[in-house]
Motif scaffolding. Structure first.
Motif, PDB file in Angstrom:
ATOM      1  N   LYS A   1       0.830  -1.213   0.000  1.00  0.00           N
ATOM      2  CA  LYS A   1       0.000   0.000   0.000  1.00  0.00           C
ATOM      3  C   LYS A   1       0.863   1.262   0.000  1.00  0.00           C
ATOM      4  N   PHE A   2       1.868   1.245  -0.878  1.00  0.00           N
ATOM      5  CA  PHE A   2       2.833   2.339  -0.954  1.00  0.00           C
ATOM      6  C   PHE A   2       2.154   3.634  -1.362  1.00  0.00           C
ATOM      7  N   SER A   3       2.567   4.708  -0.714  1.00  0.00           N
ATOM      8  CA  SER A   3       2.097   6.044  -1.064  1.00  0.00           C
ATOM      9  C   SER A   3       3.221   7.032  -0.785  1.00  0.00           C
ATOM     10  N   PHE A   4       3.383   7.979  -1.693  1.00  0.00           N
ATOM     11  CA  PHE A   4       4.381   9.022  -1.467  1.00  0.00           C
ATOM     12  C   PHE A   4       3.982   9.927  -0.310  1.00  0.00           C
ATOM     13  N   LYS A   5       2.751   9.836   0.114  1.00  0.00           N
ATOM     14  CA  LYS A   5       2.277  10.645   1.248  1.00  0.00           C
ATOM     15  C   LYS A   5       2.738  10.084   2.582  1.00  0.00           C
TER      16      LYS A   5
ATOM     17  N   ALA B   1       7.206   4.971   4.424  1.00  0.00           N
ATOM     18  CA  ALA B   1       7.191   4.045   3.288  1.00  0.00           C
ATOM     19  C   ALA B   1       8.223   4.462   2.244  1.00  0.00           C
ATOM     20  N   VAL B   2       8.327   5.747   1.988  1.00  0.00           N
ATOM     21  CA  VAL B   2       9.309   6.250   1.017  1.00  0.00           C
ATOM     22  C   VAL B   2      10.725   5.990   1.522  1.00  0.00           C
ATOM     23  N   ILE B   3      10.953   6.239   2.804  1.00  0.00           N
ATOM     24  CA  ILE B   3      12.281   6.009   3.389  1.00  0.00           C
ATOM     25  C   ILE B   3      12.654   4.538   3.312  1.00  0.00           C
ATOM     26  N   LEU B   4      11.705   3.653   3.589  1.00  0.00           N
ATOM     27  CA  LEU B   4      11.993   2.225   3.533  1.00  0.00           C
ATOM     28  C   LEU B   4      12.223   1.744   2.108  1.00  0.00           C
ATOM     29  N   LEU B   5      11.508   2.305   1.152  1.00  0.00           N
ATOM     30  CA  LEU B   5      11.747   1.973  -0.248  1.00  0.00           C
ATOM     31  C   LEU B   5      13.172   2.362  -0.648  1.00  0.00           C
ATOM     32  N   LEU B   6      13.577   3.556  -0.281  1.00  0.00           N
ATOM     33  CA  LEU B   6      14.939   4.014  -0.582  1.00  0.00           C
ATOM     34  C   LEU B   6      15.982   3.223   0.202  1.00  0.00           C
ATOM     35  N   ALA B   7      15.653   2.839   1.437  1.00  0.00           N
ATOM     36  CA  ALA B   7      16.583   2.040   2.249  1.00  0.00           C
ATOM     37  C   ALA B   7      16.790   0.659   1.632  1.00  0.00           C
ATOM     38  N   GLY B   8      15.735   0.079   1.077  1.00  0.00           N
ATOM     39  CA  GLY B   8      15.879  -1.208   0.401  1.00  0.00           C
ATOM     40  C   GLY B   8      16.798  -1.108  -0.792  1.00  0.00           C
ATOM     41  N   ALA B   9      16.630  -0.066  -1.581  1.00  0.00           N
ATOM     42  CA  ALA B   9      17.505   0.136  -2.737  1.00  0.00           C
ATOM     43  C   ALA B   9      18.934   0.417  -2.290  1.00  0.00           C
ATOM     44  N   ALA B  10      19.082   1.251  -1.263  1.00  0.00           N
ATOM     45  CA  ALA B  10      20.419   1.604  -0.773  1.00  0.00           C
ATOM     46  C   ALA B  10      21.134   0.392  -0.175  1.00  0.00           C
ATOM     47  N   SER B  11      20.397  -0.490   0.485  1.00  0.00           N
ATOM     48  CA  SER B  11      21.046  -1.653   1.092  1.00  0.00           C
ATOM     49  C   SER B  11      21.644  -2.565   0.027  1.00  0.00           C
TER      50      SER B  11
END
Length: 90
Positions: free
Chosen positions: A50-54, A58-68
């Motif tokens: 249920k991702f939302s840019f709001k 959720a945005v931080i975790l999405l970026l953290a997954g990519a960064a990891s």
């Protein structure tokens, strides 16, 4: 959102960042399949999470997954096309 939605967002980042090496390696059947699997899996995880840019977490975790994944690949750099051969025993 529940905790597992956030986990889905993190894993979506992991899947979506895997598109980059497939694009960088050119167009071949394996790369196209890799892009389709990574994009499909990432989008499904974004939907399930249920991702939302709001939602900033959720945005931080999405970026953290990519960064990891990027950090892991940086620390464990490998050369898949370089083959080491054993010295000959002539």
């Amino acid at each position: 959102m529940k905790w597992y939605h956030y986990l889905d967002c993190y894993l979506a980042g992991v899947f979506l960042i895997h598109i980059v090496p497939h694009i960088m390696n050119g167009i071949s059947l394996m790369n196209v399949l890799g892009i389709v699997v990574s994009l499909g899996g990432g989008c499904l995880l974004l939907w399930a999470g249920k991702f939302s840019f709001k939602d900033p977490l959720a945005v931080i975790l999405l970026l953290a997954g990519a960064a990891s994944v990027l950090i892991f690949n940086t620390m464990h750099h490998h050369h898949p096309h370089l083959h080491t051969t054993a010295p000959s025993t002539d």
